[in-house]
Design a protein around this motif. Structure first.
Motif, mmCIF file in Angstrom:
data_model
loop_
_atom_site.group_PDB
_atom_site.id
_atom_site.type_symbol
_atom_site.label_atom_id
_atom_site.label_comp_id
_atom_site.label_asym_id
_atom_site.label_seq_id
_atom_site.Cartn_x
_atom_site.Cartn_y
_atom_site.Cartn_z
ATOM 1 N N PHE A 502 0.933 -1.219 -0.022
ATOM 2 C CA PHE A 502 -0.043 -0.018 -0.084
ATOM 3 C C PHE A 502 0.544 1.354 0.015
ATOM 4 C CE2 PHE A 502 -3.347 2.854 1.729
ATOM 5 C CZ PHE A 502 -4.358 2.525 0.782
ATOM 6 N N LYS A 503 2.060 1.119 0.490
ATOM 7 C CA LYS A 503 3.176 2.275 0.526
ATOM 8 C C LYS A 503 3.050 3.209 -0.677
ATOM 9 C CE LYS A 503 5.603 0.406 4.291
ATOM 10 N NZ LYS A 503 6.965 -0.368 4.742
ATOM 11 N N PRO A 504 3.201 2.607 -1.809
ATOM 12 C CA PRO A 504 3.370 3.341 -3.274
ATOM 13 C C PRO A 504 2.189 4.431 -3.212
ATOM 14 C CG PRO A 504 3.760 1.011 -3.963
ATOM 15 C CD PRO A 504 3.270 0.961 -2.261
ATOM 16 N N PHE A 505 0.955 4.352 -2.662
ATOM 17 C CA PHE A 505 -0.100 5.211 -2.910
ATOM 18 C C PHE A 505 0.015 6.009 -1.984
ATOM 19 C CE2 PHE A 505 -2.600 0.722 -3.361
ATOM 20 C CZ PHE A 505 -2.397 0.818 -4.544
ATOM 21 N N VAL A 506 0.891 6.190 -0.705
ATOM 22 C CA VAL A 506 1.353 7.216 0.068
ATOM 23 C C VAL A 506 2.178 8.165 -0.606
ATOM 24 C CG1 VAL A 506 2.375 7.643 2.211
ATOM 25 C CG2 VAL A 506 1.122 5.716 2.299
ATOM 26 N N LEU A 507 3.353 7.203 -1.374
ATOM 27 C CA LEU A 507 4.078 8.292 -2.212
ATOM 28 C C LEU A 507 3.467 8.803 -3.063
ATOM 29 C CD1 LEU A 507 7.422 8.931 -2.438
ATOM 30 C CD2 LEU A 507 7.331 6.861 -3.829
ATOM 31 N N ALA A 508 2.487 8.471 -3.964
ATOM 32 C CA ALA A 508 1.876 9.041 -4.992
ATOM 33 C C ALA A 508 1.144 10.354 -4.231
ATOM 34 C CB ALA A 508 1.007 7.904 -5.518
ATOM 35 N N ASP A 600 1.746 13.495 7.394
ATOM 36 C CA ASP A 600 2.061 14.956 7.012
ATOM 37 C C ASP A 600 1.173 15.206 5.484
ATOM 38 O OD1 ASP A 600 3.833 15.132 8.856
ATOM 39 O OD2 ASP A 600 5.493 14.626 7.541
ATOM 40 N N VAL A 601 1.241 14.366 4.913
ATOM 41 C CA VAL A 601 0.106 14.568 3.500
ATOM 42 C C VAL A 601 -1.252 14.572 3.922
ATOM 43 C CG1 VAL A 601 -0.479 13.521 1.484
ATOM 44 C CG2 VAL A 601 1.954 13.183 2.005
ATOM 45 N N GLY A 602 -1.780 13.691 4.931
ATOM 46 C CA GLY A 602 -3.213 13.709 5.210
ATOM 47 C C GLY A 602 -3.717 12.401 4.715
ATOM 48 N N LEU A 603 -4.204 11.819 5.621
ATOM 49 C CA LEU A 603 -4.767 10.276 5.158
ATOM 50 C C LEU A 603 -5.898 10.461 4.214
ATOM 51 C CD1 LEU A 603 -4.476 8.569 8.604
ATOM 52 C CD2 LEU A 603 -3.078 8.588 6.877
ATOM 53 N N GLY A 622 -9.896 1.794 8.092
ATOM 54 C CA GLY A 622 -8.885 2.748 9.002
ATOM 55 C C GLY A 622 -8.380 3.771 8.739
ATOM 56 N N ALA A 623 -9.109 4.450 7.778
ATOM 57 C CA ALA A 623 -8.436 5.901 7.125
ATOM 58 C C ALA A 623 -8.458 6.733 8.248
ATOM 59 C CB ALA A 623 -9.539 6.112 5.961
ATOM 60 N N ASP A 624 -8.610 6.667 9.375
ATOM 61 C CA ASP A 624 -8.511 7.801 10.592
ATOM 62 C C ASP A 624 -7.370 7.490 11.328
ATOM 63 O OD1 ASP A 624 -10.784 8.911 9.864
ATOM 64 O OD2 ASP A 624 -12.084 7.808 10.969
ATOM 65 N N PHE A 625 -6.608 6.279 11.096
ATOM 66 C CA PHE A 625 -5.503 5.801 11.841
ATOM 67 C C PHE A 625 -4.379 5.928 11.268
ATOM 68 C CE2 PHE A 625 -9.361 3.843 13.509
ATOM 69 C CZ PHE A 625 -9.362 4.343 15.040
ATOM 70 N N PRO A 626 -3.145 6.204 11.877
ATOM 71 C CA PRO A 626 -1.821 6.294 11.238
ATOM 72 C C PRO A 626 -1.523 5.043 10.361
ATOM 73 C CG PRO A 626 -1.668 7.264 13.264
ATOM 74 C CD PRO A 626 -3.008 6.663 13.362
ATOM 75 N N SER A 627 -1.804 3.705 10.886
ATOM 76 C CA SER A 627 -1.432 2.392 10.318
ATOM 77 C C SER A 627 -2.221 2.330 8.778
ATOM 78 C CB SER A 627 -1.676 1.325 11.134
ATOM 79 O OG SER A 627 -3.243 1.267 11.463
ATOM 80 N N PHE A 628 -3.087 3.337 8.655
ATOM 81 C CA PHE A 628 -3.914 3.023 7.284
ATOM 82 C C PHE A 628 -2.542 3.345 5.840
ATOM 83 C CE2 PHE A 628 -5.793 5.648 3.781
ATOM 84 C CZ PHE A 628 -6.877 4.663 3.092
#
Length: 896
Positions: A502-508, A600-603, A622-628
């Motif tokens: 899922f991490k590539p979506f955070v980077l994108a 930092d980006v915002g979930l 779980g989009a309200d928690f950091p582990s999302f």
């Protein structure tokens, strides 16, 4: 005597006559006779009768008197009458005034009304209303009589026929012909258990033996829905349902067909015995599993004759009549992602118990007997057709699901598909399907030994899917070992969390929208953002205290902080700041860096990036928690392959699809049209690809390298080591492979994902192990005949954030998720330098949290599985399928 007779004298009494005479007498001599008047009879022609003194009664005093009387009486209509008409009538001399108008000719329908004025002319009379009502009712009776006379009583064994559906590979060769082998056997009422009759009557139509066979309210509701263009609702009486089932030669949803069904229902209700109707209904109804009729259903679900069914089994079969898609415990996620085995089992259990309760309430079942049926009965294998063995059953299910979920475009409902007669041309590549199945089987046979290691190697399952980035076509899937033995399609929906894939979506998201400005208020920070460069630095520290974008420490609803762990309890980078750039963080799958980047980006932006790539929103949790940000959600393998295909296509997003074309005897009725959306700009997508290339070249995904080809991809392992993934792509093909342990024993109520510590003889399963190995073996074969292509060269993007004046080297770790083959320095000392503890050990150090459930509560260590954090969401929020979070089907939707 003059030819003009005098008018008969008026009655000598009061009223208008007396007043007129009085007025006439008193005014005698007021006016002289007109010039030329002689008083002779000849002179009076044209002036009427002359009173005494030769005066003209139409003028002078008598006229004034008459008008006075008319005014005093309020006679508007009489005031308009001409004098001549009053004196001589229509046949008499006209006098000075005009004669009375001739009466109007009568009309058959007096509308608008001739004798009324103004708005009253448009108000129909009671005679007209009554006449129209009688005429309308008479017409209805006549039409009903004609309709009743024209319809016949259908016979199930004559009208219930079906044809095969033929499925084709992508090259046009035939895959399988199936669907028309309708499983039906007509039996007499004496062979149907009485409990089955009462179960259906109690649940669907308790007044069956007393009603006329139709439900006017239900009919009106269906007609209204059709008039609005919506779907009709089924007949609400057993008689109507029986007629609908028997009229299989015409299943069109039209008003004319509905009226025909009504007339047939009325005729059947009037002329057929109720026992014959219930027998016909139970012999014609569809119970799922291609079973039409109670005898076929008894065999399909319980492998016994209908007469041997007990009360609990009868109540269960009555539940399937509500819609086998949602009540067959085997599930039907290819049709609707909400129809998971777990959700269907819950629905079937509740419906079965409700039916039994109603049977007791209506005195059809003894309460003591009912108390013995508290759980679902044991069910048989749902697929008995050997043509659907291996991967074929999964392929057919996926194609059927696509056709049905796109019924607005295809015009094919589930009922129509069951009747057959369609040629369905799929996107599945025969060779790729065989190659994927071979790659999985080879790894499974060589490494998974359930007899030797029953505690660790049982219930191991794999799933996979390949999607063409240029079109979105699904070219291959692996749904499980055998569609006739394992019924859930592991390529479509499993509930397995995707972990660090899922991490590539955070980077994108960071490259698309940027991080929020820490120095501004929340409203301004949404607008003031900085696009992130891959060289931006973030902390790789283990047990990193996660902060909000403004620098405040993130806390859950209980006020507890979030401490993010990395795999192996290792920190990355040099103390005291432990900073590493995002390229290295992706290469080594460092959790802490991406969790903080997501904050930092915002979930919300991370979620938007995932859906922009092609992930169904319904599969995100779980989009309200950091582990999302590190993959506690559970998209399907098809959707993961499709979303990575968006990066492969330089940001062009195309939904995965499995059917190219559908034809019938009427010709081509559906052709797929690819819709292309911009998921990301090419600059963003190509930079993500460039970073994912380093994962395969010298990071955790080296096992997926294809000599001579450029490959980008990402490994993923989830908390508690309950699932592992590898998702990767070349410019021409994107493939996702998943591995997990899941106890799918239907006799157990709470089935869960199991840990994979020790599975396959390995201490721990990572995405770089068996999933990457399968990906490599399959892709090496699948890409053989395709040209070697390179990914586009990425353009520079964003600003370098958190840059130190003097960058320090960032050593690798020895106990990373999947160690790089290149030499690496020893890991930086962490706050806890002791050997990597077990999940329970690390969690107990922090508020006693339970990490074995995965997801948010496990510290979000989706690549390490041993997450150490303060608790945040409860275990029920972690994505365990037993908690109802298995939402990641091909077509999306809730699991129910």
């Amino acid at each position: 005597m003059s030819e003009h007779r005098r008018k008969p004298p008026q009655p000598q009494e009061g009223g208008r006559a007396a007043a007129r005479r009085g007025q006439s007498g008193s005014s005698s001599g007021r006016r002289a006779a007109p010039r030329g008047a002689t008083g002779s009879p000849s002179d009076s022609y044209g002036s009427g009768f002359h009173g005494p003194g030769g005066e003209d009664p139409s003028s002078g005093g008598r006229a004034d008197a008459r008008r006075a009387v008319q005014r005093s009486a309020g006679g508007r209509r009489r005031a308009a009458e001409p004098a001549g008409g009053r004196r001589g009538g229509p046949s008499g001399p006209p006098g000075r005034g005009r004669g009375r108008p001739a009466p109007a000719k009568k009309r058959l329908i007096d509308y608008p009304r001739a004798d009324k004025y103004g708005w009253r002319r448009w108000v129909p009379s009671w005679k007209l209303v009554t006449g129209l009502f009688i005429g309308f009712m008479g017409s209805l009776v006549a039409v009903a009589g004609v309709g009743y006379a024209m319809v016949g009583i259908p016979k199930v064994d004559e009208t219930a026929t079906a044809q095969n559906n033929v499925y084709y590979w992508s090259d046009g060769t035939q895959m399988v012909a199936t669907g028309g082998e309708t499983n039906r056997q007509i039996i007499d009422l004496s062979q149907i258990p009485e409990a089955m009759r009462w179960a259906v009557i109690s649940q669907e139509n308790k007044t069956f033996y007393d009603d006329s066979g139709i439900d006017p309210k239900g009919i009106a509701r269906a007609v209204f829905n059709m008039a609005r263009g919506g779907q009709t609702q089924g007949g609400s009486t057993i008689t109507q349902q029986y007629v609908k089932n028997a009229m299989l030669n015409d299943q069109s949803q039209t008003i004319s067909r509905k009226f025909k069904e009504i007339f047939v229902s009325i005729k059947v209700g009037a002329e057929e015995d109720k026992n014959d109707i219930i027998e016909g209904y139970l012999n014609s109804a569809y119970y799922g599993r291609n079973a039409y009729g109670i005898q076929a259903a008894a065999r399909a679900y319980f492998d016994k004759d209908a007469i041997k069914l007990n009360e609990g089994e009868c109540a269960f079969l009555a539940a399937t009549l509500k819609g086998a898609t949602y009540y067959d415990p085997a599930g039907a996620t290819s049709i609707d992602a909400a129809a998971t085995p777990e959700a269907n089992r819950r629905r079937a259990q509740a419906q079965m118990q409700d039916t039994l309760d109603k049977m007791v309430e209506y005195k059809h079942l003894d309460a003591a007997k009912r108390a013995t049926f508290t759980t679902l009965p044991k069910l048989e294998n749902p697929r008995s057709n050997t043509q659907l063995s291996g991967q074929t059953g999964y392929l057919v299910d996926l194609a059927n699901g696509y056709v049905i979920t796109h019924s607005k475009e295809t015009g094919i409902t589930q009922d129509k598909l069951q009747q057959g007669g369609y040629s369905i041309y799929t996107t599945f590549d025969r060779n790729k399907v065989k190659q994927l199945e071979k790659a999985v089987s080879a790894v499974q046979k060589a490494n998974i030994k359930p007899k030797e290691r029953p505690e660790t190697d049982t219930h191991v399952q794999f799933g996979g899917a390949s999607v063409n980035p240029a079109t979105g076509a699904i070219e291959a899937i692996y749904g499980g070992e055998d569609a006739t033995k394992h019924f859930t399609n592991n390529a479509d929906q499993t509930g397995a969390q995707v972990g660090s894939t899922f991490k590539p979506f955070v980077l994108a998201a960071a490259m698309s929208w940027g991080v929020r400005d820490k120095d501004l208020g929340s409203s301004q920070a949404q607008d003031e953002r900085t696009i992130v460069s891959p060289e931006s630095l973030f902390s790789g520290k283990n047990k990193l205290k996660i902060k909000n974008y403004d620098g405040t420490v993130w806390k859950n609803e209980k006020g507890e902080e979030w401490l993010q762990t990395n795999d192996g309890q290792a920190s990355y980078g040099s103390p005291p700041n432990y900073k590493i750039d995002l390229r290295e963080a992706m290469r080594e799958s460092v959790n802490s860096a991406f969790v903080q980047l997501g904050m930092d980006v915002g979930l919300d932006k991370v979620k938007l990036a995932a859906t922009s790539a092609g992930i169904k929103e319904s599969s995100l949790t779980g989009a309200d928690f950091p582990s999302f940000s590190i993959g506690i959600s559970d998209p399907s393998a098809i959707r993961m392959a499709g979303s990575y295909a968006t990066f492969a296509a330089s940001g062009k997003q195309r939904d995965p699809y499995s059917v190219q074309k559908v034809t019938s005897q009427d010709g081509v009725i559906y052709t797929h049209k690819t819709e292309t959306n911009e998921g990301f700009t090419s600059k963003v997508a190509d930079n993500v690809t460039d970073i994912l290339k380093t994962v395969v070249e010298k990071g955790t995904g080296t096992a997926a390298q294809l000599p001579g080809r450029e490959v980008a991809g990402k490994t993923g392992t989830t908390d508690g080591n309950k699932s592992a993934w590898f998702v990767g792509y070349t410019p021409q093909l994107s493939t996702a492979i998943t591995m997990f342990r899941y106890d799918d024993d239907e006799t157990k109520k709470n089935r869960t994902f199991l840990e994979m510590f020790g599975t396959g003889g390995q201490k721990k399963i990572h995405g770089a192990s068996f999933p990457a190995e399968i990906w490599h073996d399959y892709m090496a074969e699948a890409m053989k005949n395709l040209p070697k292509k390179s990914f586009p060269t990425p353009q520079p993007i964003g600003e370098v954030l958190n840059e130190d004046p003097i960058p320090s080297p960032s050593p690798s770790v020895t106990e990373s998720e999947e160690a790089s083959p290149s030499p690496s320095p020893t890991p930086t000392e962490t706050q806890q330098p002791e050997p990597s503890p077990s999940p329970s050990d690390t969690c107990n150090n922090f508020f006693g949290c339970d990490n074995t459930s995965g997801g948010a509560n496990g510290g979000g260590n989706t690549d390490g599985g041993t997450g150490t954090t303060s608790p945040s969401p409860s275990p029920s929020d972690t994505g365990d399928v037993t908690k109802g979070n298995g939402n990641g089907g091909f077509f999306g939707g809730s699991s129910g």
